[in-house]
Motif scaffolding. Structure first.
Motif, PDB file in Angstrom:
ATOM      1  N   UNK A 112       1.143  -0.896   0.010  1.00  0.00           N
ATOM      2  CA  UNK A 112      -0.361  -0.048   0.228  1.00  0.00           C
ATOM      3  C   UNK A 112       0.926   1.540   0.132  1.00  0.00           C
ATOM      4  N   UNK A 113       2.124   1.335   0.331  1.00  0.00           N
ATOM      5  CA  UNK A 113       2.841   2.272   0.949  1.00  0.00           C
ATOM      6  C   UNK A 113       3.644   2.786  -0.726  1.00  0.00           C
ATOM      7  N   UNK A 114       4.050   1.390  -1.268  1.00  0.00           N
ATOM      8  CA  UNK A 114       4.101   2.088  -2.958  1.00  0.00           C
ATOM      9  C   UNK A 114       3.092   2.695  -4.114  1.00  0.00           C
ATOM     10  N   UNK A 115       1.689   1.482  -3.572  1.00  0.00           N
ATOM     11  CA  UNK A 115       0.795   2.241  -4.613  1.00  0.00           C
ATOM     12  C   UNK A 115       0.552   3.169  -3.962  1.00  0.00           C
ATOM     13  N   UNK A 116       0.511   4.094  -3.036  1.00  0.00           N
ATOM     14  CA  UNK A 116      -0.492   4.884  -2.372  1.00  0.00           C
ATOM     15  C   UNK A 116       0.319   6.208  -3.226  1.00  0.00           C
ATOM     16  N   UNK A 117       2.025   5.482  -2.460  1.00  0.00           N
ATOM     17  CA  UNK A 117       2.779   6.989  -3.948  1.00  0.00           C
ATOM     18  C   UNK A 117       3.387   7.065  -4.686  1.00  0.00           C
ATOM     19  N   UNK A 118       3.287   6.016  -5.789  1.00  0.00           N
ATOM     20  CA  UNK A 118       3.005   6.158  -6.729  1.00  0.00           C
ATOM     21  C   UNK A 118       1.566   6.706  -7.225  1.00  0.00           C
ATOM     22  N   UNK A 119       0.742   6.590  -6.796  1.00  0.00           N
ATOM     23  CA  UNK A 119      -0.223   7.400  -7.020  1.00  0.00           C
ATOM     24  C   UNK A 119      -0.524   8.735  -7.015  1.00  0.00           C
ATOM     25  N   UNK A 120      -0.177   9.448  -5.494  1.00  0.00           N
ATOM     26  CA  UNK A 120       0.277  10.627  -6.096  1.00  0.00           C
ATOM     27  C   UNK A 120       0.958  11.156  -6.458  1.00  0.00           C
ATOM     28  N   UNK A 121       2.245  10.166  -7.143  1.00  0.00           N
ATOM     29  CA  UNK A 121       2.757  11.177  -7.727  1.00  0.00           C
ATOM     30  C   UNK A 121       2.549  11.589  -9.240  1.00  0.00           C
ATOM     31  N   UNK A 122       1.677  10.209  -9.997  1.00  0.00           N
ATOM     32  CA  UNK A 122       0.938   9.783 -11.525  1.00  0.00           C
ATOM     33  C   UNK A 122       0.296  11.579 -11.430  1.00  0.00           C
ATOM     34  N   UNK A 123      -0.389  10.914 -10.217  1.00  0.00           N
ATOM     35  CA  UNK A 123      -1.754  11.787 -10.117  1.00  0.00           C
ATOM     36  C   UNK A 123      -1.427  13.288 -10.468  1.00  0.00           C
ATOM     37  N   UNK A 124      -0.408  13.751  -9.485  1.00  0.00           N
ATOM     38  CA  UNK A 124      -0.072  15.614  -9.301  1.00  0.00           C
ATOM     39  C   UNK A 124       0.908  15.135 -10.401  1.00  0.00           C
ATOM     40  N   UNK A 125       1.839  14.317 -11.270  1.00  0.00           N
ATOM     41  CA  UNK A 125       2.292  14.932 -12.356  1.00  0.00           C
ATOM     42  C   UNK A 125       1.601  14.643 -13.643  1.00  0.00           C
ATOM     43  N   UNK A 134       9.481  19.452 -14.425  1.00  0.00           N
ATOM     44  CA  UNK A 134      10.279  18.685 -13.939  1.00  0.00           C
ATOM     45  C   UNK A 134       9.294  17.939 -12.756  1.00  0.00           C
ATOM     46  N   UNK A 135       8.252  18.110 -12.918  1.00  0.00           N
ATOM     47  CA  UNK A 135       7.009  17.610 -11.376  1.00  0.00           C
ATOM     48  C   UNK A 135       7.510  16.028 -11.533  1.00  0.00           C
ATOM     49  N   UNK A 136       7.885  15.736 -12.681  1.00  0.00           N
ATOM     50  CA  UNK A 136       8.331  14.041 -12.846  1.00  0.00           C
ATOM     51  C   UNK A 136       9.291  13.474 -11.534  1.00  0.00           C
ATOM     52  N   UNK A 137       9.977  14.245 -10.978  1.00  0.00           N
ATOM     53  CA  UNK A 137      11.520  13.924  -9.821  1.00  0.00           C
ATOM     54  C   UNK A 137      10.041  12.921  -8.530  1.00  0.00           C
ATOM     55  N   UNK A 138       8.463  13.760  -8.236  1.00  0.00           N
ATOM     56  CA  UNK A 138       7.928  12.392  -7.369  1.00  0.00           C
ATOM     57  C   UNK A 138       8.071  11.111  -7.753  1.00  0.00           C
ATOM     58  N   UNK A 139       8.601  10.791  -8.987  1.00  0.00           N
ATOM     59  CA  UNK A 139       9.055   9.259  -8.834  1.00  0.00           C
ATOM     60  C   UNK A 139      10.066   9.173  -8.255  1.00  0.00           C
ATOM     61  N   UNK A 140      11.169   9.803  -8.144  1.00  0.00           N
ATOM     62  CA  UNK A 140      11.943   9.133  -7.046  1.00  0.00           C
ATOM     63  C   UNK A 140      11.967   9.111  -6.157  1.00  0.00           C
ATOM     64  N   UNK A 141      10.925  10.113  -5.600  1.00  0.00           N
ATOM     65  CA  UNK A 141      10.425   9.888  -4.097  1.00  0.00           C
ATOM     66  C   UNK A 141       9.775   9.097  -3.525  1.00  0.00           C
ATOM     67  N   UNK A 142       8.467   8.593  -4.468  1.00  0.00           N
ATOM     68  CA  UNK A 142       7.708   7.293  -4.982  1.00  0.00           C
ATOM     69  C   UNK A 142       9.028   6.045  -4.655  1.00  0.00           C
TER      70      UNK A 142
END
Length: 195
Positions: A112-125, A134-142
């Motif tokens: 769920x940690x991975x799912x929630x982090x990547x959901x947020x990264x994808x949606x916000x990107x 360059x907002x795709x840096x969120x994938x590094x955070x996820x």
């Protein structure tokens, strides 16, 4: 084939989990938690309000929807359906793995940690791709959040990969749903104005 993938997954887990460093352990436990990310979430909220003003409610509804889809898909459906023990609950690994800071629920597939982090990264990107470069840096955070789960011994790599896939899909679904809902809302407003 499934047994081969499972064996490979377990071997990769034992290798990655075994690469821990004593000085890094407290940092990784902190990174896998939720409180450490509150300033980042506050920053996201600031950006959303700043860039979308009155439309912020739509964007925030999409954030909620993305996380709801991701979390319920993994915790509500996949974990109870597949019943794959977390590595820290599997007695085979007791002497072979490193577990730092607890274990969590009994089952771990998918994360769920991975799912929630990547959901947020994808949606916000998707939301910010025309507004902030360059907002795709969120994938590094996820990916960091997801990796900490293997490091602390609560997920196998496949739990993380499938969780990330579910999260990316949830982010896209929320984005499409937001666009459609907003379009329908605007259409209804126009119809009411003409009456």
């Amino acid at each position: 084939m499934i047994e081969k993938i499972k064996k490979w997954d377990e071997e990769l887990f034992l290798y990655l989990n075994g690469q821990h460093l004593d000085w890094l352990d407290p940092f990784m436990e902190l990174m896998t938690g939720k409180l450490i990310w509150l300033p980042l979430y506050a920053f996201f909220l600031f950006l959303i309000i700043r860039h979308f003003k009155k439309g912020s409610i739509w964007v925030l509804a999409g954030v909620g929807l993305a996380i709801l889809i991701a979390d319920q898909s993994t915790s509500g459906f996949m974990k109870p359906f597949f019943e794959r023990l977390r590595p820290c609950h599997d007695s085979r690994w007791e002497e072979l793995m490193f577990n730092y800071g607890g274990c969590g629920g009994m089952y771990g597939f998918a994360s769920s940690h991975a799912a929630n982090s990547f959901a947020l990264a994808t949606y916000l990107t998707l939301i910010f791709h025309h507004r902030i470069r360059g907002f795709a840096w969120l994938y590094v955070w996820a990916a960091l959040v997801a990796y900490t789960r293997v490091y602390v011994g609560v997920h196998y790599p496949m739990d993380i990969l499938i969780g990330a896939f579910v999260g990316i899909l949830a982010g896209w679904l929320a984005w499409f749903a937001l666009k459609k809902a907003k379009r329908n809302y605007v259409r209804e407003l126009r119809v009411k104005e003409k009456e």
